[in-house]
Write a protein that holds these residues in place. Structure first.
Motif, PDB file in Angstrom:
ATOM      1  N   ARG A   1       2.590   9.161   1.299  1.00 16.45           N
ATOM      2  CA  ARG A   1       1.986   7.952   0.753  1.00 16.45           C
ATOM      3  C   ARG A   1       0.582   7.792   1.336  1.00 16.45           C
ATOM      4  N   ILE A   2      -0.157   6.796   0.861  1.00 19.27           N
ATOM      5  CA  ILE A   2      -1.474   6.501   1.422  1.00 19.27           C
ATOM      6  C   ILE A   2      -1.281   6.006   2.848  1.00 19.27           C
TER       7      ILE A   2
ATOM      8  N   TYR B   1       2.088  16.197   7.881  1.00 18.33           N
ATOM      9  CA  TYR B   1       1.023  15.245   8.235  1.00 18.33           C
ATOM     10  C   TYR B   1       0.891  15.095   9.744  1.00 18.33           C
ATOM     11  N   LEU B   2       2.012  14.898  10.435  1.00 11.88           N
ATOM     12  CA  LEU B   2       1.954  14.692  11.887  1.00 11.88           C
ATOM     13  C   LEU B   2       1.390  15.918  12.584  1.00 11.88           C
TER      14      LEU B   2
ATOM     15  N   ASP C   1       2.155  10.169   6.332  1.00 15.14           N
ATOM     16  CA  ASP C   1       3.414   9.528   6.697  1.00 15.14           C
ATOM     17  C   ASP C   1       3.207   8.018   6.823  1.00 15.14           C
ATOM     18  N   PRO C   2       3.843   7.210   5.975  1.00  8.80           N
ATOM     19  CA  PRO C   2       3.631   5.758   6.059  1.00  8.80           C
ATOM     20  C   PRO C   2       4.041   5.152   7.396  1.00  8.80           C
TER      21      PRO C   2
ATOM     22  N   MET D   1       0.837  -1.207   0.000  1.00 12.23           N
ATOM     23  CA  MET D   1       0.000   0.000   0.000  1.00 12.23           C
ATOM     24  C   MET D   1       0.870   1.254   0.000  1.00 12.23           C
ATOM     25  N   HIS D   2       1.937   1.225   0.782  1.00 11.75           N
ATOM     26  CA  HIS D   2       2.818   2.380   0.854  1.00 11.75           C
ATOM     27  C   HIS D   2       3.692   2.533  -0.391  1.00 11.75           C
TER      28      HIS D   2
END
Length: 343
Positions: free
Chosen positions: A203-204, A160-161, A235-236, A141-142
Motif C-alpha cells: 500500500r502507499i 519493502y522492509l 508495508d502499511p 490512505m492505506h
C-alpha cells in the motif's frame, strides 16, 4: 548562499504557467519546521497564499528530495478520501529557482510539530480527535489501491522492509556521525526479524506520518497531510509503527522519536490509536512491536542525515548547541530499538 526562492524568476514562471496568476510581485517566506525539503509560503500580488516545496540547498542524498515523486503522490491522492493540499504546478527546470519545485494550495490549519504546540488545541474533544482522526486518515490512505490511482509503476521487486533496511543503513554510513556501533547492531537484528515476518499487503507508505506533518482544524480534524518526500509503496504497518514511535505520552520511560504534541495531557494513549487502526483497517497488528523498533532505528538514521546537513550549513541556519542534542538522539533511538529487539 544564493536565495533558495528568487521571487522575480519564480513570479515570471508562475505567470506563464498557472492560469489566472495575477500580475505583480510575490513574496516568499520560509515556513518553520521540516529538516529536509524546504517549504515556503508564497503570497501573490492580491494577497492569495500558496505553498512551494523545494529540496535543501546542498547535500542532496541519492533517492531523496525528489520533488517529482512528491508531486506524483499529491496528484494521485487529490481525488481520494485522503486530505491533501491541492496540487497546482510542478517545475522540473532547475534554472527557474535553482532546483526543481512544485506549488500547492495553502491549507489553513495548525501543524502541531512539537510538545509546546500540543497546548494550542483545546482540552477535551479536539485533542482526542487529533489523534483518532489522524489514525482514520492513515487507515484511509492505506485503503487506497496504488494501481487504481496511477502509482502502480512504483512497485518494486523484493521486500519493502529489506529495501528500507539496506537504504537507510547505506545512507547512515554516509553521514557525519562518528560512532555507528549501536545503529549497526540494531540493523543486524532488524534484518533477521524482517526476514521472518509474513509478506505484507503493498500500500502507499507515507514514511513520516505524524501530527507534525498534518494540518488540523480547531476541532482536531485533519485538513491535510503534508511532506510526501519519503512516500513509496510498501508495508502499511511501517507507517503505524512510525506514528506510535513518535507518540510520546507523559511519564513514558523511552523518549519518542520526535517530541510531539501528544506529550501534553489530553491526547489519546498509543494503545487507543493502535486499536482504532486495527478496527478501521482490519489489519493484524500483532507484530507492531517490530515495526516500532524499526521506526526508532530508522529515526536514528534520518537524524544522522539531518545532523550532517545542519553541520554542513545547508539547512538555512545552525543549531544553538552545534547539533549535540540531535546527535544524542541518534544514539538514544538506536539503543531503544536494540533493546526492544532483545539486544
Amino acid at each position: 548562499m544564493s536565495d533558495p526562492v528568487p521571487v522575480q524568476p519564480l513570479a515570471a514562471w508562475l505567470r506563464a504557467t498557472v492560469a489566472g496568476w495575477p500580475d505583480g510581485s510575490i513574496e516568499a517566506q520560509r515556513i518553520a519546521g521540516g529538516h529536509s525539503n524546504l517549504t515556503y509560503r508564497i503570497t501573490d500580488a492580491t494577497g492569495g497564499r500558496w505553498a512551494l516545496r523545494r529540496p535543501p540547498t546542498g547535500m542532496v542524498l541519492a533517492t531523496a528530495h525528489d520533488m517529482s515523486r512528491e508531486w506524483r503522490f499529491l496528484q494521485a491522492l487529490a481525488p481520494t478520501a485522503v486530505p491533501v493540499a491541492p496540487p497546482i504546478a510542478y517545475c522540473a527546470d532547475p534554472e527557474v529557482i535553482g532546483a526543481e519545485f512544485y506549488l500547492m494550495g495553502f491549507v489553513d490549519g495548525d501543524v502541531l510539530g512539537d510538545e509546546e504546540a500540543g497546548h494550542r488545541l483545546a482540552v477535551g474533544a479536539p485533542r482526542r480527535s487529533a489523534g483518532l482522526d489522524a489514525v482514520d486518515v492513515l487507515a484511509a490512505m492505506h485503503a487506497v489501491d496504488p494501481d487504481q490511482v496511477g502509482l502502480g509503476d512504483l512497485h518494486r521487486p523484493g521486500g519493502y522492509l529489506q529495501r528500507q533496511l539496506r537504504r537507510w543503513h547505506r545512507q547512515v554510513h554516509e553521514s557525519k556521525v562518528p560512532d555507528l556501533a549501536v545503529v549497526d547492531a540494531a540493523h543486524e537484528r532488524l534484518v533477521r526479524r524482517a526476514d521472518a515476518l509474513p509478506q505484507p499487503e503493498v500500500r502507499i507508505a507515507h514514511g513520516d506520518f505524524r501530527l507534525g506533518n498534518l494540518a488540523v482544524g480547531p476541532d482536531g480534524r485533519v485538513r491535510a497531510v503534508f511532506d510526501w518526500e519519503l512516500a513509496t509503496l510498501g508495508d502499511p504497518l511501517a507507517d503505524l509503527g512510525w506514528l506510535i514511535a513518535s507518540w510520546g505520552r507523559p511519564g513514558d520511560v523511552v523518549p519518542p522519536t520526535i517530541p510531539g504534541p501528544s506529550l501534553v495531557e489530553g491526547y489519546p494513549e498509543a494503545a487507543e490509536l493502535v486499536a482504532r487502526y486495527a478496527e478501521r483497517s482490519g489489519r493484524d497488528v500483532s507484530d507492531l512491536g517490530f515495526y516500532v523498533a524499526f521506526a526508532r532505528w530508522r529515526s536514528a538514521c534520518i537524524g544522522a542525515g539531518v545532523y550532517s546537513r545542519y553541520a554542513a550549513g545547508v539547512m538555512g541556519g545552525g543549531e544553538p548547541d552545534g547539533g549535540a542534542a540531535r546527535l544524542r538522539s541518534v544514539h538514544e533511538q538506536a539503543a531503544a530499538a536494540l533493546a526492544a529487539l532483545g539486544g
